[in-house]
Scaffold this motif. Structure first.
Motif, short mmCIF file in Angstrom:
data_model
loop_
_atom_site.label_atom_id
_atom_site.label_comp_id
_atom_site.label_asym_id
_atom_site.label_seq_id
_atom_site.Cartn_x
_atom_site.Cartn_y
_atom_site.Cartn_z
N TYR A 6 25.12 116.58 -20.35
CA TYR A 6 24.05 115.62 -20.64
C TYR A 6 23.20 115.41 -19.38
CZ TYR A 6 26.01 114.38 -25.14
OH TYR A 6 26.43 114.43 -26.43
N ILE A 7 21.91 115.46 -19.58
CA ILE A 7 20.96 115.20 -18.48
C ILE A 7 20.15 113.98 -18.88
CG2 ILE A 7 19.05 116.11 -17.11
CD1 ILE A 7 20.07 118.91 -17.69
N ILE A 62 2.82 122.39 -10.64
CA ILE A 62 4.20 122.73 -11.02
C ILE A 62 4.86 121.44 -11.52
CG2 ILE A 62 6.36 123.76 -10.26
CD1 ILE A 62 4.81 124.89 -7.85
N ALA A 63 5.51 121.51 -12.68
CA ALA A 63 6.11 120.29 -13.24
C ALA A 63 7.43 120.63 -13.92
CB ALA A 63 5.16 119.63 -14.21
N LEU A 64 8.40 119.70 -13.79
CA LEU A 64 9.67 119.74 -14.52
C LEU A 64 9.70 118.50 -15.41
CD1 LEU A 64 12.44 121.09 -14.94
CD2 LEU A 64 13.33 119.63 -13.11
N ILE A 65 9.84 118.70 -16.72
CA ILE A 65 9.68 117.62 -17.69
C ILE A 65 10.95 117.51 -18.53
CG2 ILE A 65 8.29 116.79 -19.62
CD1 ILE A 65 5.99 118.44 -18.47
N HIS A 66 11.41 116.28 -18.75
CA HIS A 66 12.59 116.02 -19.58
C HIS A 66 12.24 116.26 -21.04
CE1 HIS A 66 15.99 113.83 -21.40
NE2 HIS A 66 16.61 114.07 -20.24
N ASP A 122 17.24 126.98 -22.07
CA ASP A 122 18.26 127.07 -23.12
C ASP A 122 19.37 126.05 -22.89
OD1 ASP A 122 16.81 129.12 -24.17
OD2 ASP A 122 17.98 130.71 -23.20
N ASP A 123 19.75 125.35 -23.96
CA ASP A 123 20.88 124.40 -23.96
C ASP A 123 20.70 123.27 -22.96
OD1 ASP A 123 23.03 127.24 -24.39
OD2 ASP A 123 22.17 125.92 -25.93
N MET A 124 19.48 123.07 -22.48
CA MET A 124 19.25 121.98 -21.53
C MET A 124 17.94 121.28 -21.90
SD MET A 124 20.31 123.74 -17.91
CE MET A 124 20.27 122.17 -17.08
N PRO A 125 17.89 119.96 -21.82
CA PRO A 125 16.66 119.23 -22.17
C PRO A 125 15.64 119.24 -21.02
CG PRO A 125 18.35 117.67 -21.54
CD PRO A 125 19.00 119.01 -21.49
N LEU A 126 15.30 120.43 -20.56
CA LEU A 126 14.37 120.57 -19.44
C LEU A 126 13.28 121.57 -19.80
CD1 LEU A 126 16.84 120.76 -16.42
CD2 LEU A 126 15.54 118.78 -17.18
N ALA A 150 15.62 129.36 -14.45
CA ALA A 150 16.96 129.85 -14.80
C ALA A 150 17.91 129.64 -13.64
CB ALA A 150 16.88 131.32 -15.18
N GLY A 151 17.39 129.88 -12.41
CA GLY A 151 18.23 129.64 -11.22
C GLY A 151 18.64 128.19 -11.12
N LEU A 152 17.69 127.30 -11.44
CA LEU A 152 18.00 125.88 -11.43
C LEU A 152 19.12 125.54 -12.42
CD1 LEU A 152 17.36 123.00 -10.54
CD2 LEU A 152 15.59 122.94 -12.32
N THR A 153 19.08 126.19 -13.57
CA THR A 153 20.12 125.96 -14.59
C THR A 153 21.49 126.37 -14.07
OG1 THR A 153 18.49 126.40 -16.28
CG2 THR A 153 20.79 126.43 -16.97
#
Length: 753
Positions: A6-7, A62-66, A122-126, A150-153
């Motif tokens: 869970y994130i 560059i953005a990372l969004i929930h 994949d499989d992550m709410p990101l 993918a590296g972050l995952t």
């Protein structure tokens, strides 16, 4: 819930307000019994640092969004965008169709439109989002950033896996758990640093390949090692065509060697250079680029690479050049305008101070330009000004500067004069050229010029004084009859001072009752009887005595006082007509001179004139309005409207000074002129030029054909009177009949017949 990561949504910590992201996972034993929850907090500011260092162009986002819509991190604008909900945006509309893709939208953060690429992990709410103005660049950015995602995952999974293992073994070996955690922390930090470095390198390569600006990398000798696609697009060469070639081979031949010398010197001394340089395309076209060169050093401080960033500024420079020309040059003649003239004048004065050679400033005004402009039209007037500029330029040296201040006013700066006679010679040539007829399409224009000349440093030490001196000298040349030049002399300053004093005193003439009105009788040349008169104004100056109109009317016009003086003359004339009518002279007429200034929009209130006549019970038929040719040439709405109002009130119109200007028969018919007054200069010559009799007879016959009566001014001899009577002239005035007299004397003359 078993085994699921869970994130949580991004939050600010309550006390220190640190942006955090919490990862959590349920931990169970071998029998599936709940043991606890592993929670891993992540400081989002670390992502900001990595993202910021990876941006090589201010346009890239560059953005990372929930997955719930909130922004976890966005660069730029991290603080203002953190936690903002994007669920109602185009991004989530696109996610409903596909987990990866592109879309175009206007950012709600900074209001800029970009092309965005996204991918849901994949499989992550990101969701990873990359934005750029360049669509092709964004496509490549998407590929590389999503690899980074993918590296972050993997990194996140490693962190959770380590926590999961430690919790499962906690019951059996707490000490081992603690050692493992310490090892985990150390390895995690190491992995983060490696991952950050790897990500930074990937971003650098990504931005190099997809930057909209051209980039070139060379070794320390200047050999090209690589270029990006934007460079190939700008120059027309593929990367393989440029490898091992020298960067300077791309320079255009028109570039001066001194530019390269300064470039190499700056790079060697400072490790960088920035400037503008002409380059050549593969097809041969040249273009101007803005170039910035930076040196890359190794850990020992030795230069190993040069990186050049280039931008095509050819169109920008052309636009700046156009704006500069519009600001400094006259659009019609291409000569320097008033602003550039002042700059040139200051520069030439400094040059004179260094060389000790005198400089002359010449002011020139085109005589009779207004008549040409009004009779032939503004297009022909503009063409005349262009030809004047060409002739003036041909009269001077290449080092001299010709400028147009506006209208028909020009200036010439004659610098570094080795012979004082050169000024007079050039002025004479200008007069000759300007008096030569100008061919304007199907028309021919006859003009001349009035020239004023002042010398530096003899006549003044600053630009303002020189300009004033030249203008005064030009005014004297025009006042003396035009088509001549005049040098500035100190007495002109005294004349200007007197003129300014008269302007101040004129403003009080009406209030101080210093104006006097006289009347010059007009005689019927067939009967010899006085039938009309012309109203003439005089100024009884307390110190200078009785001044004629020639001494103050032009000053009154330029200062605007002519309106008040003209109204006063009309009022006195109306009252004199009232007295004459009471004495039995019901049909007697008096002519009143009206300046063009009184017909302008802010001139005399002509309705008040008509109201005064009604108040005094004087018919408008007793008034003759005398105007000049220049007024008729000024064919504005106000002039036509006011002349029409006078004629509708049954006043008559008399055209003064006929025969000295450009008025045509068309104007006589258009304005329904009742009288024309032959100028006194024509009458003076009439007794000396027998061959001219036919001309005067023709004028009189033409006037009679148009139902216009002719008045001759300045009749002084019986011979002149006889010639005019023989030619059929209707009316006359002059000293042969009477000098200007007071109203009382006029009444006495009429009484005695």
């Amino acid at each position: 819930m078993h085994g699921r990561l869970y994130i949580g949504e991004p939050i600010l910590t309550p006390i220190k307000k640190i942006p955090m992201l919490f990862l959590s996972r349920r931990v169970e034993n071998d029998q599936g019994e709940f043991l606890g929850v592993i929670v891993a907090p992540i400081n989002i500011e670390r992502f900001v640092t990595v993202f910021e260092n990876s941006r090589f162009d201010t346009d890239i986002v560059i953005a990372l969004i929930h997955g719930q819509g909130k922004i976890i991190v966005r660069v730029p604008n991290f603080i203002s965008s953190f936690g903002r909900n994007l669920s109602p945006s185009r991004l989530f509309e696109s996610l409903q169709r596909s987990s990866t893709g592109t879309y175009r939208d206007v950012s709600t953060i900074d209001g800029l439109q970009r092309v965005y690429s996204y991918r849901a992990l994949d499989d992550m709410p990101l969701i990873i989002v990359v934005g750029s103005n360049d669509a092709e660049a964004n496509r490549i950015l998407q590929q590389n950033y999503l690899i980074a995602g993918a590296g972050l995952t993997v990194l996140l999974l490693l962190m959770i896996g380590a926590g999961h293992f430690s919790l499962r073994t906690y019951r059996r070996q707490e000490e081992r758990e603690q050692r493992y955690r310490a090892l985990y922390v150390a390895s995690s930090e190491m992995e983060k640093k490696l991952r950050a470095n790897e990500e930074s390198m990937r971003l650098a390569a990504l931005l190099f390949q997809n930057s909209s600006e051209a980039m070139m990398v060379t070794d320390v000798e200047g050999k090209i090692l690589t270029v990006n696609p934007a460079f190939s697009l700008l120059y027309g060469y593929l990367e393989k065509d440029l490898i091992d070639h020298r960067g300077y081979e791309l320079a255009a031949g028109q570039q001066e060697q001194s530019v390269f010398d300064r470039m190499y010197e700056s790079i060697l001394e400072h490790g960088e250079w920035e400037g503008e340089i002409w380059q050549q395309h593969k097809e041969g076209d040249t273009f101007l680029v803005s170039m910035r060169v930076n040196t890359v050093f190794d850990e020992l401080g030795n230069p190993i690479r040069h990186v050049a960033l280039l931008r095509d500024i050819t169109k920008k420079k052309a636009s700046e050049e156009l704006i500069w020309r519009q600001a400094n040059f006259d659009a019609l003649t291409s000569l320097s305008n008033r602003r550039m003239f002042h700059e040139h004048l200051r520069q030439e004065m400094k040059k004179t101070d260094r060389s000790k050679l005198p400089m002359a400033l010449v002011f020139l005004d085109v005589d009779h330009f207004k008549q040409v402009n009004d009779t032939l039209g503004h297009d022909q007037g503009d063409l005349l000004l262009k030809k004047v500029a060409q002739r003036l330029t041909s009269c001077v040296r290449g080092t001299d500067i010709v400028s147009r201040l506006g209208g028909d006013e020009f200036t010439i700066i004659l610098s570094e004069l080795r012979n004082a006679s050169d000024v007079a010679r050039i002025a004479q040539e200008i007069l000759r050229q300007m008096s030569t007829p100008f061919e304007l399409d199907e028309h021919t224009a006859h003009v001349s010029s009035s020239i004023g000349i002042t010398l530096y440093p003899e006549d003044g030490k600053d630009a303002e004084t020189l300009i004033k001196n030249a203008d005064q000298a030009m005014y004297i040349a025009k006042h003396e009859g035009r088509n001549r030049f005049h040098y500035f002399a100190p007495y002109m300053q005294e004349a200007t001072r007197v003129r300014m004093e008269l302007i101040g005193e004129l403003r009080e003439t009406v209030a101080r009752n210093e104006l006097r009105i006289l009347f010059q009788p007009i005689v019927d040349l067939q009967t010899g009887k006085i039938c009309k008169a012309e109203a003439l104004v005089r100024w009884e100056h307390p110190e200078r005595g009785l001044l004629n109109p020639a001494e103050f009317i032009s000053i009154a016009e330029s200062s605007g006082m002519i309106v008040e003086i003209g109204d006063w003359v009309f009022q006195q004339t109306a009252r004199e007509l009232q007295r004459l009518r009471q004495a039995g002279h019901q049909d007697f007429q008096i002519g009143v001179n009206k300046s063009a200034w009184q017909f302008r929009e802010n001139g005399s209130n002509y309705q008040s004139w008509l109201e005064l006549l009604r108040e005094l019970e004087v018919p408008a038929e007793n008034i003759i309005i005398e105007v000049t040719e220049n007024l008729l040439l000024d064919s504005t709405y106000q002039v036509a409207q006011r002349l029409a109002a006078f004629q509708q009130a049954h006043m008559q119109i008399s055209l003064d000074d006929f025969g000295t200007g450009y008025c045509s028969v068309a104007f006589l018919k258009r304005f329904n002129v009742d009288y024309i007054k032959l100028d006194r200069t024509l009458i003076t010559d009439i007794s000396h030029e027998r061959s001219g009799h036919a001309l005067w007879e023709a004028i009189i016959v033409m006037a009679h054909k148009l139902d216009i009566k002719v008045i001759a001014e300045g009749i002084e001899t019986p011979e002149q009177l006889a010639i005019l009577q023989q030619a059929g002239c209707d009316l006359g005035q002059g000293y042969l009949f009477s000098r200007p007299i007071s109203g009382t004397e006029l009444e006495e003359k009429l009484k005695n017949g």
